[in-house]
Design a protein around this motif. Sequence first.
Motif, PDB file in Angstrom:
ATOM      1  N   ASP A  32       0.862  -1.175   0.000  1.00  0.00           N
ATOM      2  CA  ASP A  32       0.000   0.000   0.000  1.00  0.00           C
ATOM      3  C   ASP A  32       0.903   1.231   0.000  1.00  0.00           C
ATOM      4  O   ASP A  32       1.650   1.454   0.946  1.00  0.00           O
ATOM      5  CB  ASP A  32      -0.882  -0.018   1.246  1.00  0.00           C
ATOM      6  CG  ASP A  32      -1.948   1.047   1.235  1.00  0.00           C
ATOM      7  OD1 ASP A  32      -1.713   2.127   0.654  1.00  0.00           O
ATOM      8  OD2 ASP A  32      -3.013   0.817   1.829  1.00  0.00           O
TER       9      ASP A  32
ATOM     10  N   VAL B 231      -3.498   5.721   5.531  1.00  0.00           N
ATOM     11  CA  VAL B 231      -3.601   4.337   6.015  1.00  0.00           C
ATOM     12  C   VAL B 231      -4.049   4.274   7.463  1.00  0.00           C
ATOM     13  O   VAL B 231      -4.248   3.192   7.994  1.00  0.00           O
ATOM     14  CB  VAL B 231      -2.284   3.539   5.821  1.00  0.00           C
ATOM     15  CG1 VAL B 231      -1.942   3.414   4.364  1.00  0.00           C
ATOM     16  CG2 VAL B 231      -1.158   4.118   6.610  1.00  0.00           C
TER      17      VAL B 231
ATOM     18  N   LEU C 270      -5.306  -0.827   6.450  1.00  0.00           N
ATOM     19  CA  LEU C 270      -4.626  -1.399   5.288  1.00  0.00           C
ATOM     20  C   LEU C 270      -5.429  -2.578   4.756  1.00  0.00           C
ATOM     21  O   LEU C 270      -6.207  -3.186   5.489  1.00  0.00           O
ATOM     22  CB  LEU C 270      -3.244  -1.929   5.687  1.00  0.00           C
ATOM     23  CG  LEU C 270      -2.150  -0.945   6.039  1.00  0.00           C
ATOM     24  CD1 LEU C 270      -0.964  -1.677   6.652  1.00  0.00           C
ATOM     25  CD2 LEU C 270      -1.719  -0.191   4.810  1.00  0.00           C
TER      26      LEU C 270
ATOM     27  N   HIS D 215       2.745  -1.420   4.367  1.00  0.00           N
ATOM     28  CA  HIS D 215       2.633   0.010   4.068  1.00  0.00           C
ATOM     29  C   HIS D 215       4.023   0.546   3.724  1.00  0.00           C
ATOM     30  O   HIS D 215       4.980   0.359   4.468  1.00  0.00           O
ATOM     31  CB  HIS D 215       2.067   0.773   5.265  1.00  0.00           C
ATOM     32  CG  HIS D 215       2.033   2.244   5.045  1.00  0.00           C
ATOM     33  ND1 HIS D 215       2.598   3.124   5.918  1.00  0.00           N
ATOM     34  CD2 HIS D 215       1.535   2.990   4.028  1.00  0.00           C
ATOM     35  CE1 HIS D 215       2.433   4.352   5.460  1.00  0.00           C
ATOM     36  NE2 HIS D 215       1.797   4.298   4.309  1.00  0.00           N
TER      37      HIS D 215
END
Length: 64
Positions: free
Chosen positions: A4, A11, A15, A21
Amino acid sequence: MIIDVREDSEVASGLAPGAWHMPKDKVKDRLPASLADKSQRLLMICAGGVRSLVAAQTALNLGY
């Protein structure tokens, strides 16, 4: 592997299950340190598609 690439503030709401992330601007520095296996399939996601496209191109330039 799902990555992501949204910003930290985005976020905070959560997520995708199993996603890592890694903000788009950090992919160049963090991806090689986080994932040594360059044969690993990657799926970059973001809110609209533009940042994930840029992050995917960065990963390709790094040999992923």
